[in-house]
Design an enzyme around this catalytic site. Structure first.
Site, short mmCIF file in Angstrom:
data_model
loop_
_atom_site.label_atom_id
_atom_site.label_comp_id
_atom_site.label_asym_id
_atom_site.label_seq_id
_atom_site.Cartn_x
_atom_site.Cartn_y
_atom_site.Cartn_z
N TYR A 124 0.82 -1.21 0.00
CA TYR A 124 0.00 0.00 0.00
C TYR A 124 0.86 1.26 0.00
O TYR A 124 0.40 2.34 0.38
CB TYR A 124 -0.94 0.01 1.22
CG TYR A 124 -1.95 -1.11 1.19
CD1 TYR A 124 -2.15 -1.89 0.06
CD2 TYR A 124 -2.72 -1.40 2.31
CE1 TYR A 124 -3.07 -2.91 0.03
CE2 TYR A 124 -3.65 -2.43 2.29
CZ TYR A 124 -3.81 -3.18 1.15
OH TYR A 124 -4.73 -4.19 1.13
N LYS A 192 6.04 -13.86 5.20
CA LYS A 192 6.21 -14.83 4.13
C LYS A 192 7.68 -14.75 3.72
O LYS A 192 8.04 -14.64 2.54
CB LYS A 192 5.26 -14.45 2.99
CG LYS A 192 5.00 -15.48 1.95
CD LYS A 192 4.16 -16.64 2.40
CE LYS A 192 4.21 -17.70 1.32
NZ LYS A 192 3.86 -19.03 1.72
N ASP A 225 0.49 -18.45 5.28
CA ASP A 225 -0.46 -19.50 4.89
C ASP A 225 -0.74 -20.45 6.05
O ASP A 225 -1.89 -20.85 6.27
CB ASP A 225 0.00 -20.26 3.64
CG ASP A 225 1.51 -20.41 3.54
OD1 ASP A 225 2.21 -19.75 4.32
OD2 ASP A 225 1.98 -21.19 2.70
N ASP A 249 -4.42 -6.49 6.42
CA ASP A 249 -5.72 -6.15 5.85
C ASP A 249 -6.62 -7.37 5.80
O ASP A 249 -7.73 -7.39 6.35
CB ASP A 249 -5.50 -5.57 4.43
CG ASP A 249 -6.76 -4.93 3.88
OD1 ASP A 249 -7.78 -4.91 4.58
OD2 ASP A 249 -6.72 -4.43 2.73
#
Ligand code: NAD
Length: 367
Positions: A124, A192, A225, A249
């Site tokens: 963002y 990640k 994940d 988010d």
């Protein structure tokens, strides 16, 4: 002295949930001096900009704002004013508590997770280059000239993920400080870094480094994940989650789903010396103007604001009243009805009436 607070009703369902919340906050007995400002499409139409400077100045002056959701056009049109406000005021920490309330339609019990989302960078950052733009062509050429084996297709657009050490350290510090100040036991850093070595890798390194300074708080890190799977299987195991902006988010919405939906998840965007309180949900345009939206996420955002303002007793009383209304299950909106039954559901304003009744009843009992 009344608290001076900037009030931003927003659009879509925003004005309805904001009005319901304003009534409840005032019924608590705390005095406010509201400074009403408009941002988003209405401001664009009236003033030619979705984020007028007087709105920003009002927040800077008052240091506290209560904000309803604001619609962002998809694909084209102005960029998100929500993102612009958080970045412009450096409200770097987004705090979103998600806990199960007895009576809310959830298959889980004892969920009590606090999401701490970085608010100023990541995907963002707003650094985007459209397909065919000179910048996109230059960037593609630059990548082609490096040693990167992977070729970028000619018909590509770019949205750049930016993660800095500075922002990572300060959000992780915020999460640990929050945990310590609020009797929380564990902080989980979400990333990640196995794939995104130079962006999420920095975030993870910052988290590990900071964790050593908080030996009283348990620390773990988890890959995004795996977190999604574990949240759905056994959400009770999580306490404080700290995440980069983008993951924060959608994990916010996932956690909202665990506890009964977006109608119950409040939020705060906090900087070093000011804060904007707003629900996690958006403007839900399909329910705008219908007196159907659940105002509780906004009311609970108001509760967070009261705590920030030092009005702890009023915060406790409103949260208790909201909890009781949920538990009774009578004066709740469609989303809290087990079968989403609109016929037996209460409207937005009725929910406010019911919460105010509880507050009054409690006052009378004490008198
Ligand atoms: P949304 O949160 O507005 O709504 C998704 C769905 O959740 C709704 O259709 C509704 O079924 C339910 N819902 C949301 N809030 C509810 C409430 N208070 N009571 C009952 N049900 C509720 O998400 P969206 O449809 O993806 O976004 C709509 C607009 O809001 C978009 O323009 C988006 O950019 C914007 N948005 C703004 C903010 C903000 O102002 N902070 C946050 C998220 C989305």
């Amino acid at each position: 002295m009344p608290h001076k607070v900037t009030l931003i009703p927003g659009d879509g369902i925003g004005p309805e949930v904001t009005e319901a919340t304003r009534r409840v906050l005032e019924a608590s007995g705390v005095k406010f001096q509201w400074d009403l400002v408009v941002i988003g499409k209405d401001a664009q139409d009236a003033f030619g900009t979705p984020l007028p400077s007087d709105a920003v100045e009002s927040i800077k002056g008052n240091k506290v704002a209560l904000k309803g959701p604001v619609t962002t056009p998809i694909g084209t049109g102005f960029r998100s004013v929500n993102v612009a406000l958080r970045k412009g005021l450096d409200l770097y920490a987004c705090l979103r508590p998600c806990k199960t309330y007895p009576g809310a339609p959830s298959r889980y019990r004892n969920v009590d997770i606090v999401i701490v989302r970085e608010n100023t960078e990541d995907l963002y950052s707003g650094i985007e280059f459209a397909l065919g733009s000179p910048e996109a062509i230059r960037l593609r050429d630059f990548i082609a000239q490096t040693n990167i084996e992977e070729k970028v297709k000619e018909d590509s657009g770019f949205s750049i993920k930016v993660i800095s050490q500075t922002a990572s350290r300060r959000i992780v510090k915020f999460a640990f400080d929050y945990a310590r100040a609020n009797g929380r036991k564990k902080v989980t850093a979400v990333h990640k870094a196995n794939i995104l070595k130079f962006s999420d890798g920095l975030f993870l390194a910052a988290a590990r480094e900071l964790a050593r300074k908080y030996p009283d708080i348990e620390f773990e890190d988890v890959v995004l994940d795996a977190l999604c799977m574990q949240l759905v299987r056994r959400p009770e195991q999580f306490d404080v989650l700290v995440l980069p902006n983008f993951y924060g988010d959608f994990i916010s919405d996932l956690c909202a789903g665990l506890i009964g939906g977006l109608g119950l998840t409040p939020g705060a965007n906090i900087g070093d010396d000011m804060a904007v309180f707003e629900p996690t949900h958006g403007s839900a345009p399909k329910y705008a103007g219908q007196n159907k939206a659940n105002p509780m996420a906004m009311m609970l955002s108001g509760v967070m604001m009261l705590r920030y303002l030092g009005e702890k007793k009023a915060a406790y009383r409103i949260e208790k009243a909201v909890t009781e209304v949920i538990a009774e299950g009578k004066n709740v909106t469609y989303d809290l009805k087990a079968d989403s039954d609109v016929d037996t559901a209460a409207g937005t304003s009725q929910v406010a009436d019911a919460v105010i009744e509880k507050l009054k009843g409690e006052t009378n009992k004490r008198d």
